[in-house]
Design a protein around this motif. Structure first.
Motif, PDB file in Angstrom:
ATOM      1  N   ASP A  90       0.823  -1.212   0.000  1.00  0.00           N
ATOM      2  CA  ASP A  90       0.000   0.000   0.000  1.00  0.00           C
ATOM      3  C   ASP A  90       0.858   1.262   0.000  1.00  0.00           C
ATOM      4  N   SER A  91       1.957   1.247   0.740  1.00  0.00           N
ATOM      5  CA  SER A  91       2.807   2.438   0.826  1.00  0.00           C
ATOM      6  C   SER A  91       3.982   2.384  -0.142  1.00  0.00           C
ATOM      7  N   ARG A  92       4.172   1.248  -0.813  1.00  0.00           N
ATOM      8  CA  ARG A  92       5.313   1.012  -1.707  1.00  0.00           C
ATOM      9  C   ARG A  92       6.638   1.121  -0.949  1.00  0.00           C
ATOM     10  N   ARG A  93       6.617   0.849   0.332  1.00  0.00           N
ATOM     11  CA  ARG A  93       7.824   0.962   1.158  1.00  0.00           C
ATOM     12  C   ARG A  93       8.494  -0.403   1.299  1.00  0.00           C
ATOM     13  N   PHE A  94       9.819  -0.377   1.136  1.00  0.00           N
ATOM     14  CA  PHE A  94      10.652  -1.562   1.310  1.00  0.00           C
ATOM     15  C   PHE A  94      11.527  -1.363   2.540  1.00  0.00           C
ATOM     16  N   THR A  95      11.626  -2.402   3.350  1.00  0.00           N
ATOM     17  CA  THR A  95      12.468  -2.361   4.538  1.00  0.00           C
ATOM     18  C   THR A  95      13.379  -3.576   4.523  1.00  0.00           C
ATOM     19  N   GLY A  96      14.690  -3.329   4.654  1.00  0.00           N
ATOM     20  CA  GLY A  96      15.611  -4.434   4.501  1.00  0.00           C
ATOM     21  C   GLY A  96      16.754  -4.426   5.492  1.00  0.00           C
ATOM     22  N   SER A  97      17.394  -5.583   5.591  1.00  0.00           N
ATOM     23  CA  SER A  97      18.601  -5.754   6.404  1.00  0.00           C
ATOM     24  C   SER A  97      19.525  -6.696   5.645  1.00  0.00           C
ATOM     25  N   GLU A  98      20.812  -6.384   5.614  1.00  0.00           N
ATOM     26  CA  GLU A  98      21.760  -7.226   4.892  1.00  0.00           C
ATOM     27  C   GLU A  98      23.024  -7.432   5.719  1.00  0.00           C
ATOM     28  N   ARG A  99      23.604  -8.585   5.521  1.00  0.00           N
ATOM     29  CA  ARG A  99      24.910  -8.893   6.112  1.00  0.00           C
ATOM     30  C   ARG A  99      25.880  -9.097   4.959  1.00  0.00           C
ATOM     31  N   ILE A 100      26.933  -8.299   4.931  1.00  0.00           N
ATOM     32  CA  ILE A 100      27.878  -8.279   3.822  1.00  0.00           C
ATOM     33  C   ILE A 100      29.197  -8.886   4.278  1.00  0.00           C
ATOM     34  N   THR A 101      29.710  -9.808   3.461  1.00  0.00           N
ATOM     35  CA  THR A 101      31.035 -10.372   3.703  1.00  0.00           C
ATOM     36  C   THR A 101      31.954  -9.902   2.591  1.00  0.00           C
ATOM     37  N   TYR A 102      32.958  -9.106   2.952  1.00  0.00           N
ATOM     38  CA  TYR A 102      33.854  -8.486   1.970  1.00  0.00           C
ATOM     39  C   TYR A 102      35.221  -9.143   2.068  1.00  0.00           C
ATOM     40  N   THR A 103      35.701  -9.704   0.949  1.00  0.00           N
ATOM     41  CA  THR A 103      37.011 -10.351   0.900  1.00  0.00           C
ATOM     42  C   THR A 103      37.963  -9.474   0.101  1.00  0.00           C
ATOM     43  N   ASN A 104      39.055  -9.089   0.726  1.00  0.00           N
ATOM     44  CA  ASN A 104      40.036  -8.196   0.103  1.00  0.00           C
ATOM     45  C   ASN A 104      41.101  -9.031  -0.600  1.00  0.00           C
ATOM     46  N   ASN A 105      40.903  -9.265  -1.884  1.00  0.00           N
ATOM     47  CA  ASN A 105      41.880 -10.011  -2.682  1.00  0.00           C
ATOM     48  C   ASN A 105      42.937  -9.109  -3.295  1.00  0.00           C
ATOM     49  N   SER A 106      42.836  -7.815  -3.071  1.00  0.00           N
ATOM     50  CA  SER A 106      43.814  -6.879  -3.629  1.00  0.00           C
ATOM     51  C   SER A 106      45.111  -6.953  -2.835  1.00  0.00           C
ATOM     52  N   PRO A 107      46.200  -6.431  -3.374  1.00  0.00           N
ATOM     53  CA  PRO A 107      47.445  -6.382  -2.613  1.00  0.00           C
ATOM     54  C   PRO A 107      47.493  -5.222  -1.624  1.00  0.00           C
TER      55      PRO A 107
END
Length: 809
Positions: A90-107
Motif C-alpha cells: 500500500d505504501s510502496r515501502r521496502f524495509t531491509g537488512s543485509e549482512r555483507i562479507t567483503y574479501t580483500n583479494n587486492s594487494p
C-alpha cells in the motif's frame, strides 16, 4: 621505346600520361601507381592514421598483460550478501537488512569501504537532479508537468537506519550523494575479510510520476501493482587494479560497476504475489502449489514454453486478495547484482534450453495486459538469446534467464531483465511492437554476457556493455527470421550520425556523451560489424571475439583488453581501426575521383599506325570544321599550290618505321621479346579520395565488357603512404565499363554519390500537392462554436426521443 598510352574514359576527370621503357614494361604489373611522371605527390593530411596505440593504451603489467589477457597476478574483490527484504504494497515501502562479507583479494590494505546508494539519485537534492538540463518551458503535456512536480517532491533516496560490524557495534559511515563510506575499526589487510550489516528503507517510485530503472506500475482497473525492483540495496562499489575505488557519483546515465559474489535473499511480499528474481528459488514447496511445481518441472524438460501460471489463473489472482505474507527465498552464485519483480498479476511460462550440456530455464512473467504478445514471443526470445550468445561469446553460466513485463521499458540484471512492450487493449499489435518486444528481450537478456558476466565498467565506458551487446544482438536478430528489421548494426543505418557535427568519440565517459543511443549503442555495434565483415572476415573475427569473452568471463575487462585481444588472436594490426572509429569523430567518405585506361603499345608500326588512323577517323568534326568544309578554297582555283604534303599519308607505314621496329626487336632480350608478344590484360588506374578522414578497406566492383563482374577487396593499409588519396592499378581480362565503390554498403560511407564510375544521377522523389486552406483563430473558434451547437441540438433530440419511447410503453 615501348609506350603505354593513356586513354580517357567518358567522364571529365584529371588524366595522366605514363611512359615506360621496354625494360620497365613489366613494372605495370606492380598494381599501384602513386602519381604520373612529372607530377608532385598529392598533399597528405599530416596525420599518421596507422600510428600504434602504445602511447594511448595503459602500460601492460602483472595484472593485465600486453596480449590483452589477465596477467599472472590478476585479482578482483569478492562480496557476498545475505539479505532480508519486505514490501508494504500500500505504501510502496521496502524495509531491509543485509549482512555483507567483503574479501580483500587486492594487494592493498583498506581503511574504509565505499558502498553505492543509487536510489539517492531520486532525492530532489541529489547531484543528478541538480545538474539536469532543460531548455525551459514552452508547450508541455499534462504527463510531463506531473512528472516534473512529482520528481521535485519524491523522497526516493535510501534511508540508512544502521551500519554495524559483525559483532553488532555501530560503524562510522558518511553518505556522499549516491555513495556511502564505511570506516573500518581497523585496516583490512590483503587477503583478509570482514563482515558488517546495514539496515535501510526506501519508497519505490510510481512509474506514472517518476521514471527510473526500477519502478512500481499501478493498474486502476483492478487496483494492483507490478513492482520491478532494482538498485534496492546498498552494494559495495568496485575496487580495481585500474581505478582503485570506482566511486564516480551516479548521475543517471553511467550505470554500475560491481563485484562478483554469492547471494542469499529472502523476499517477503503479500501472500498472493508471484516473485521472479535473480537466482534459483529455494523454497518452491512453500510458495508454489503442487500443480505449479509439476508444471515447472515439465517446462524444464520441454522445448516449447509451458505455462506454470496461466493467464486465467493470474486474472483470478488479481480479483481475490489473500491475507498475510509469503517469503520467497533465492540463492545466486557468482553474480554482480540482484534484482527481482513481484505482483499478483503475473502469468508465468518457461521452457528448457540446452547450453553446454546443461539445461537452463528460460522464463517470462507478464500480466494479462501483455497478451497475446508475451506468451507467444518472450520466452522464445529468451531461449534464442541463450543459444546465439553462447555460440558467439561463452556458454551461459547460470541456471535461469528471465524476462519480466512491467513499467521499465528495458533494463538488465543477472538472470533477470525488465521489458516493456505490450499490445493494444483489444489484443492487436503492430509490427513495430512485435519486433520491439523480440529485440528488447534479446538485448536485455544479452546483457547477461555484457556486462553481467564479462564485467566491464559501465560507469566509465557505456559502449563496452551496450555497444558489444548491441552488436551480438544484431547477430541474434539475423538468426531469428529472414529479413529481420534490425535497427542497429548495418553500416548504412549509422551514416547520418557519422557525418553529424554533434558527436564525440566513442571513448568518452558515459555522462558526457551527446547522442547516447548513437554513440554508446549504434556506432560501436556498427564498428564491430564492419570489423567482422569487411576488415577481418567472419571466421577470424569470431575466433578473436570469442577469445576475448573467454579470457574475461567472470573478470573485469578494460577497453585495452578488448583491443589487444582482438589483435593477439588474429595477427591483424587493428590500431588504425580502433583509433579511427573509437578515438576520433572522423567518418567514412571515400569517392572515385579519377579513372585512366592504359593500353600497351608494342611498337609495331603496322599495329600502331592502323590504330592511330582509326582513332583519327573516329574523332568527331568540330562545328568549325563542319562549316569550313563548305568554304571555297584557293587551292581549287590554283591547283599548282598543292605539293607532296597534300597527298602525304601520315598513317602510312614507312621503310624507316619498319627498320626502327626491326632494330628495336633485335636489341631485346628473349624474355623482353616474349613479353611484348604475349596477350596483355587491360590496365586501369582508379584514384580514390578520402573526404571523411576515416581510412577503410577499398572495395571495388568492376563491370567488364562481355557482362563479367569482378570484385576487388583492398586492405586499409593502401592508405599508409597517403591517407587522402590513393591510386590503384587494376589488371582485368576485359575492358572495364563501369566501377562501383563499396557496392555492398559495408563501410558506412556517408556519401555514395561519388561511388560510381561513370557517375550516376542522384535519385530522389518529389510530390505534387495542393496547399490546404489554413484557418485563422477566429475561423477555428467559429467552427468550434458550430460544432458545440450541433452537438447540443443532437443531445436535445436524443432526450426527446427517449421520453417518447418511455411514454409509448
Amino acid at each position: 621505346m615501348i609506350a603505354v598510352q593513356s586513354v580517357s574514359l567518358p567522364r571529365p576527370l584529371a588524366l595522366r600520361r605514363l611512359v615506360l621503357t621496354a625494360a620497365a614494361a613489366v613494372a605495370v604489373q606492380g598494381f599501384a601507381i602513386a602519381q604520373g611522371v612529372g607530377e608532385a605527390p598529392p598533399a597528405r593530411s599530416g596525420k599518421d592514421v596507422f600510428r600504434q596505440l602504445e602511447e594511448v593504451l595503459p602500460t601492460p603489467n602483472a595484472y593485465r598483460n600486453a596480449s590483452g589477457a589477465p596477467g599472472h597476478e590478476y585479482w578482483q574483490q569478492k562480496v557476498d550478501y545475505a539479505i532480508e527484504i519486505s514490501l508494504d504494497e500500500d505504501s510502496r515501502r521496502f524495509t531491509g537488512s543485509e549482512r555483507i562479507t567483503y574479501t580483500n583479494n587486492s594487494p592493498d590494505e583498506l581503511r574504509y569501504l565505499w558502498v553505492q546508494l543509487e536510489n539517492n539519485l531520486y532525492s530532489p537534492d541529489s547531484h543528478g537532479a541538480l545538474v539536469e538540463e532543460n531548455s525551459g518551458l514552452a508547450k508541455e503535456g499534462f504527463g510531463t508537468m506531473r512528472a516534473m512536480l512529482a520528481r521535485d517532491e519524491f523522497e526516493g533516496g535510501i534511508d540508512v537506519l544502521a551500519v554495524r560490524d559483525g559483532a553488532g557495534a555501530a560503524l562510522t559511515h558518511t553518505v556522499v550523494d549516491t555513495m556511502m563510506r564505511v570506516d573500518l575499526p581497523q585496516p583490512l589487510a590483503s587477503g583478509a575479510r570482514t563482515e558488517f550489516e546495514i539496515d535501510w528503507t526506501f519508497v519505490m517510485n510510481d512509474s506514472r510520476e517518476v521514471w527510473a530503472r526500477a519502478a512500481a506500475e499501478y493498474f486502476e482497473d483492478d487496483g494492483n501493482w507490478i513492482f520491478e525492483v532494482a538498485h534496492w540495496f546498498p552494494r559495495l562499489a568496485a575496487y580495481t587494479d585500474v581505478n582503485g575505488w570506482q566511486h564516480k557519483q551516479f548521475l543517471g546515465r553511467g550505470e554500475f560497476t560491481l563485484e562478483f559474489g554469492d547471494y542469499q535473499v529472502e523476499i517477503t511480499v503479500p501472500a498472493d504475489h508471484v516473485v521472479a528474481a535473480t537466482g534459483v528459488l529455494q523454497n518452491p514447496d512453500e510458495v508454489l502449489t503442487a500443480q505449479q511445481r509439476q508444471r515447472l518441472a515439465e517446462a524444464e524438460r520441454s522445448d516449447a514454453p509451458v505455462l506454470v501460471i496461466t493467464p486465467a489463473e493470474a486474472d483470478a489472482n488479481e480479483q481475490e486478495r489473500a491475507d498475510g505474507t509469503a517469503t520467497w527465498k533465492f540463492a545466486a552464485e557468482n553474480v554482480r547484482d540482484f534484482a527481482w519483480a513481484s505482483s499478483r498479476k503475473f502469468a508465468w511460462d518457461a521452457m528448457g534450453v540446452d547450453i553446454d550440456g546443461r539445461r537452463v530455464l528460460a522464463m517470462s512473467y507478464f500480466p494479462g495486459e501483455g497478451e497475446p504478445l508475451w506468451s507467444r514471443y518472450s520466452t522464445h526470445a529468451v531461449a534464442h538469446t541463450l543459444e546465439v550468445y553462447s555460440k558467439f561469446a561463452v556458454p551461459y553460466p547460470w541456471p535461469v534467464a528471465i524476462s519480466v513485463n512491467g513499467p521499465v521499458g528495458g533494463m538488465e540484471y543477472p538472470m533477470i531483465c525488465f521489458n516493456g512492450p505490450r499490445p493494444e487493449e483489444d489484443g492487436t499489435y503492430s509490427a513495430r511492437t512485435k519486433y520491439g518486444l523480440i529485440s528488447v528481450v534479446i538485448h536485455e537478456v544479452g546483457h547477461n554476457w555484457f556486462p553481467m558476466y564479462i564485467n566491464s565498467d559501465e560507469r566509465q565506458w557505456t559502449w563496452m556493455d551496450e555497444g558489444l551487446n548491441t552488436f551480438v544482438q544484431y547477430l541474434a536478430e539475423q538468426e531469428w527470421e529472414p529479413d529481420y528489421p534490425s535497427r542497429r548494426g548495418e553500416p548504412r543505418n549509422i551514416t547520418g550520425y557519422m557525418s553529424s557535427a554533434n558527436q564525440v568519440p566513442i571513448m568518452t565517459n558515459s555522462e558526457t556523451l551527446l547522442q547516447f543511443g548513437n554513440n554508446a549503442y549504434a556506432k560501436p555495434a556498427t564498428a564491430l560489424n564492419v570489423l567482422r565483415e569487411t576488415v577481418m572476415g567472419r571466421e577470424l573475427f569470431d575466433f578473436a571475439f570469442g577469445e576475448y569473452a573467454r579470457r574475461w568471463a567472470s573478470k573485469r575487462p578494460q577497453p585495452a583488453d578488448l583491443f589487444r585481444t582482438m589483435e593477439d588472436a588474429s595477427a591483424v594490426d587493428l590500431d588504425w581501426f580502433w583509433r579511427g572509429w573509437f578515438y576520433t569523430t572522423d567518418h567514412v567518405n571515400l569517392g572515385i575521383v579519377g579513372v585512366e585506361e592504359f593500353t600497351l603499345d608494342p611498337g609495331d608500326p603496322q599495329i600502331a599506325k592502323a590504330r592511330d588512323r582509326a582513332e583519327d577517323e573516329a574523332r568527331p568534326e568540330t562545328l568549325g570544321e563542319q562549316r569550313n568544309a563548305a568554304l571555297a578554297k584557293r587551292s581549287d582555283r590554283y591547283p599548282e599550290l598543292l605539293d607532296f604534303y597534300n597527298s602525304y599519308d601520315e598513317f602510312a607505314v614507312t621503310y624507316q618505321d619498319e627498320q626502327a621496329y626491326a632494330d628495336l626487336i633485335e636489341g631485346l632480350d628473349p624474355w623482353e621479346r616474349e613479353l611484348i608478344e604475349r596477350e596483355m590484360p587491360y590496365f586501369t588506374a582508379v584514384t580514390i579520395a578520402n573526404h571523411g578522414g576515416l581510412v577503410m578497406p577499398v572495395i571495388l566492383e568492376l563491370h567488364l565488357e562481355g557482362g563479367l563482374v569482378q570484385e576487388v577487396r583492398i586492405p586499409a593499409e593502401i592508405w599508409r603512404q597517403n591517407d587522402l588519396r590513393v591510386t590503384k592499378l587494376l589488371m582485368t581480362e576485359a575492358r572495364i565499363e563501369s566501377i562501383v565503390l563499396d557496392p555492398h554498403e559495408e563501410t558506412a560511407d556517408v556519401d555514395t554519390s561519388d561511388n560510381h564510375f561513370p557517375q550516376q544521377p542522384v535519385r530522389t522523389r518529389f510530390e505534387l500537392f495542393k496547399d490546404k486552406d489554413k484557418q485563422n483563430p477566429m475561423q477555428l473558434e467559429r467552427a468550434a462554436e458550430k460544432a458545440r451547437a450541433e452537438a447540443a441540438e443532437g443531445a436535445e433530440a436524443v432526450d426527446d426521443g427517449g421520453e417518447g419511447a418511455v411514454g409509448g410503453r
